[in-house]
Design a protein around this motif. Structure first.
Motif, PDB file in Angstrom:
ATOM      1  N   ARG A 265      23.818 -43.173  56.047  1.00 57.40           N
ATOM      2  CA  ARG A 265      24.679 -42.132  55.479  1.00 57.40           C
ATOM      3  C   ARG A 265      25.775 -42.751  54.612  1.00 57.40           C
ATOM      4  O   ARG A 265      26.068 -42.283  53.505  1.00 57.40           O
ATOM      5  CB  ARG A 265      25.322 -41.299  56.595  1.00 57.40           C
ATOM      6  CG  ARG A 265      24.370 -40.377  57.313  1.00 57.40           C
ATOM      7  CD  ARG A 265      25.107 -39.475  58.298  1.00 57.40           C
ATOM      8  NE  ARG A 265      24.186 -38.621  59.026  1.00 57.40           N
ATOM      9  CZ  ARG A 265      23.690 -37.494  58.531  1.00 57.40           C
ATOM     10  NH1 ARG A 265      24.045 -37.098  57.316  1.00 57.40           N
ATOM     11  NH2 ARG A 265      22.856 -36.772  59.247  1.00 57.40           N
ATOM     12  N   ARG A 266      26.385 -43.808  55.138  1.00 56.27           N
ATOM     13  CA  ARG A 266      27.482 -44.461  54.421  1.00 56.27           C
ATOM     14  C   ARG A 266      26.997 -45.083  53.106  1.00 56.27           C
ATOM     15  O   ARG A 266      27.637 -44.935  52.058  1.00 56.27           O
ATOM     16  CB  ARG A 266      28.110 -45.523  55.321  1.00 56.27           C
ATOM     17  CG  ARG A 266      29.364 -46.157  54.725  1.00 56.27           C
ATOM     18  CD  ARG A 266      30.120 -46.958  55.780  1.00 56.27           C
ATOM     19  NE  ARG A 266      29.301 -48.016  56.361  1.00 56.27           N
ATOM     20  CZ  ARG A 266      28.854 -48.002  57.606  1.00 56.27           C
ATOM     21  NH1 ARG A 266      29.131 -47.004  58.419  1.00 56.27           N
ATOM     22  NH2 ARG A 266      28.124 -49.012  58.063  1.00 56.27           N
ATOM     23  N   VAL A 267      25.858 -45.757  53.179  1.00 55.74           N
ATOM     24  CA  VAL A 267      25.306 -46.366  51.971  1.00 55.74           C
ATOM     25  C   VAL A 267      24.931 -45.294  50.949  1.00 55.74           C
ATOM     26  O   VAL A 267      25.209 -45.435  49.751  1.00 55.74           O
ATOM     27  CB  VAL A 267      24.073 -47.233  52.323  1.00 55.74           C
ATOM     28  CG1 VAL A 267      23.336 -47.670  51.055  1.00 55.74           C
ATOM     29  CG2 VAL A 267      24.499 -48.456  53.125  1.00 55.74           C
ATOM     30  N   ALA A 268      24.296 -44.208  51.429  1.00 57.39           N
ATOM     31  CA  ALA A 268      23.894 -43.134  50.523  1.00 57.39           C
ATOM     32  C   ALA A 268      25.103 -42.481  49.858  1.00 57.39           C
ATOM     33  O   ALA A 268      25.098 -42.199  48.650  1.00 57.39           O
ATOM     34  CB  ALA A 268      23.087 -42.081  51.293  1.00 57.39           C
TER      35      ALA A 268
ATOM     36  N   GLN B 253      30.533 -32.136  44.822  1.00 51.34           N
ATOM     37  CA  GLN B 253      29.937 -31.025  45.569  1.00 51.34           C
ATOM     38  C   GLN B 253      28.456 -31.255  45.885  1.00 51.34           C
ATOM     39  O   GLN B 253      27.879 -30.579  46.746  1.00 51.34           O
ATOM     40  CB  GLN B 253      30.097 -29.701  44.814  1.00 51.34           C
ATOM     41  CG  GLN B 253      29.410 -29.642  43.448  1.00 51.34           C
ATOM     42  CD  GLN B 253      30.298 -30.129  42.332  1.00 51.34           C
ATOM     43  OE1 GLN B 253      31.227 -30.910  42.559  1.00 51.34           O
ATOM     44  NE2 GLN B 253      30.041 -29.644  41.114  1.00 51.34           N
ATOM     45  N   ALA B 254      27.838 -32.220  45.207  1.00 52.06           N
ATOM     46  CA  ALA B 254      26.412 -32.479  45.430  1.00 52.06           C
ATOM     47  C   ALA B 254      26.171 -33.628  46.407  1.00 52.06           C
ATOM     48  O   ALA B 254      25.049 -33.826  46.879  1.00 52.06           O
ATOM     49  CB  ALA B 254      25.723 -32.793  44.102  1.00 52.06           C
ATOM     50  N   ILE B 255      27.224 -34.367  46.733  1.00 52.09           N
ATOM     51  CA  ILE B 255      27.046 -35.594  47.517  1.00 52.09           C
ATOM     52  C   ILE B 255      26.485 -35.328  48.906  1.00 52.09           C
ATOM     53  O   ILE B 255      25.608 -36.046  49.398  1.00 52.09           O
ATOM     54  CB  ILE B 255      28.372 -36.376  47.590  1.00 52.09           C
ATOM     55  CG1 ILE B 255      28.661 -37.001  46.219  1.00 52.09           C
ATOM     56  CG2 ILE B 255      28.297 -37.465  48.664  1.00 52.09           C
ATOM     57  CD1 ILE B 255      29.948 -37.787  46.148  1.00 52.09           C
ATOM     58  N   SER B 256      26.977 -34.283  49.552  1.00 53.19           N
ATOM     59  CA  SER B 256      26.509 -33.981  50.905  1.00 53.19           C
ATOM     60  C   SER B 256      25.007 -33.751  50.945  1.00 53.19           C
ATOM     61  O   SER B 256      24.311 -34.293  51.817  1.00 53.19           O
ATOM     62  CB  SER B 256      27.233 -32.745  51.444  1.00 53.19           C
ATOM     63  OG  SER B 256      26.732 -32.401  52.721  1.00 53.19           O
ATOM     64  N   LYS B 257      24.495 -32.990  49.987  1.00 55.73           N
ATOM     65  CA  LYS B 257      23.060 -32.717  49.936  1.00 55.73           C
ATOM     66  C   LYS B 257      22.274 -33.986  49.599  1.00 55.73           C
ATOM     67  O   LYS B 257      21.189 -34.211  50.141  1.00 55.73           O
ATOM     68  CB  LYS B 257      22.783 -31.629  48.894  1.00 55.73           C
ATOM     69  CG  LYS B 257      21.336 -31.140  48.873  1.00 55.73           C
ATOM     70  CD  LYS B 257      21.166 -29.935  47.974  1.00 55.73           C
ATOM     71  CE  LYS B 257      21.833 -28.719  48.588  1.00 55.73           C
ATOM     72  NZ  LYS B 257      21.550 -27.476  47.804  1.00 55.73           N
ATOM     73  N   ILE B 258      22.842 -34.805  48.726  1.00 53.88           N
ATOM     74  CA  ILE B 258      22.191 -36.066  48.368  1.00 53.88           C
ATOM     75  C   ILE B 258      22.078 -36.978  49.587  1.00 53.88           C
ATOM     76  O   ILE B 258      21.045 -37.599  49.835  1.00 53.88           O
ATOM     77  CB  ILE B 258      22.966 -36.764  47.230  1.00 53.88           C
ATOM     78  CG1 ILE B 258      22.813 -35.973  45.931  1.00 53.88           C
ATOM     79  CG2 ILE B 258      22.478 -38.200  47.050  1.00 53.88           C
ATOM     80  CD1 ILE B 258      23.719 -36.455  44.819  1.00 53.88           C
TER      81      ILE B 258
END
Length: 271
Positions: free
Chosen positions: A202-205, A217-222
């Protein structure tokens, strides 16, 4: 200035394929901590870091008997295909089956021919002239399918898979074992994945998405997408089946009436 040596830089370069300056920068950013430096390079997009981390030049053999596997490592392929070396691995596997030690340390402490297995391996190491390492073993007592794979026709098996299962049939179980050999899953279900491994992904992503300039706003879904991709890569039941790529292993096994209880995959030189 963080404390690290030229050897630390070389280790990081060998593992990740990063350039010297990138490796030095990563260690500096990580205050000399190797694991953090690897993570730093992953975030920065170091090429093939994950694959290179798993590489090794270690040689050896994986032997099997019934539902049991054992890996014995050596330095060169010349020794790996030596009949005495393979016979030693088979002897150690027989001991693992009959004595049922809890782990490698227990097997090394087992008595054989008036000495411990550890001393036996040391003696064979001196005789053969190479360092020998008892890497790991597994003994399954349920219904088990085993598959061994050779990297070259003149070498002994270097990859071994054992699948303990119920239902289905031997053909379906062996096909699954072949899938495991090729696809390299690490876990049976996502519940087995350590929480710290998921957190690292999760941290790396998240950091990678930020480095790539993705909208906030798109980071969570990514992040969720990339974590799910991690599960598909390393969780057996969620992997695409090699025989039917549009379906998961879970779906294919389910159609065959096969329930996978556990599995192991040994590859010479791999952790």
């Amino acid at each position: 200035m963080p404390a690290f040596t030229a050897a630390d830089v070389k280790r990081l370069r060998d593992a990740t394929g990063a350039g010297m300056m990138d490796a030095k920068k990563a260690l500096t950013e990580a205050d000399g901590e190797y694991d953090k430096a690897v993570e730093f390079l992953r975030i920065k997009g170091a090429k093939d870091v994950g694959k290179r981390l798993e590489r090794s030049t270690t040689n050896g053999v994986v032997v099997s008997k019934g539902g049991a596997l054992l890996e014995l490592d050596c330095e060169t392929d010349f020794v790996a295909k030596n009949a005495d070396f393979v016979a030693l691995a088979e002897k150690l596997l027989d001991l693992a089956i009959t004595e049922k030690p809890a782990d490698v340390a227990g097997l090394l402490a087992t008595e054989v021919d008036g000495q411990t297995v550890e001393k036996l391996i040391e003696a064979e190491s001196v005789r053969i002239g190479e360092k020998l390492v008892l890497s790991r073993f597994a003994v399954f007592e349920g219904t088990t399918a085993v598959y061994l794979h050779k990297r070259a026709t003149d070498l002994p098996p270097a990859i071994g898979v054992a699948v303990q299962y119920s239902g289905g049939n031997e053909e379906a179980a062996r096909s699954l074992a072949m899938h495991i050999a090729a696809a390299r899953p690490r876990y049976l279900t996502r519940e087995e994945v350590p929480a710290e491994a998921v957190e690292t992904e999760r941290r790396v992503a998240e950091q990678t998405a930020k480095e790539e300039g993705k909208p906030e706003q798109a980071i969570s879904k990514i992040v969720e997408g990339r974590v799910n991709a991690y599960y598909k890569d390393f969780v057996l039941l969620e992997q695409p089946s090699i025989t039917e790529p549009k379906r998961t292993v879970k779906q294919v096994a389910g159609d065959a009436g096969l329930t996978v209880e556990r599995f192991v995959r040994f590859e010479v030189g791999q952790a």
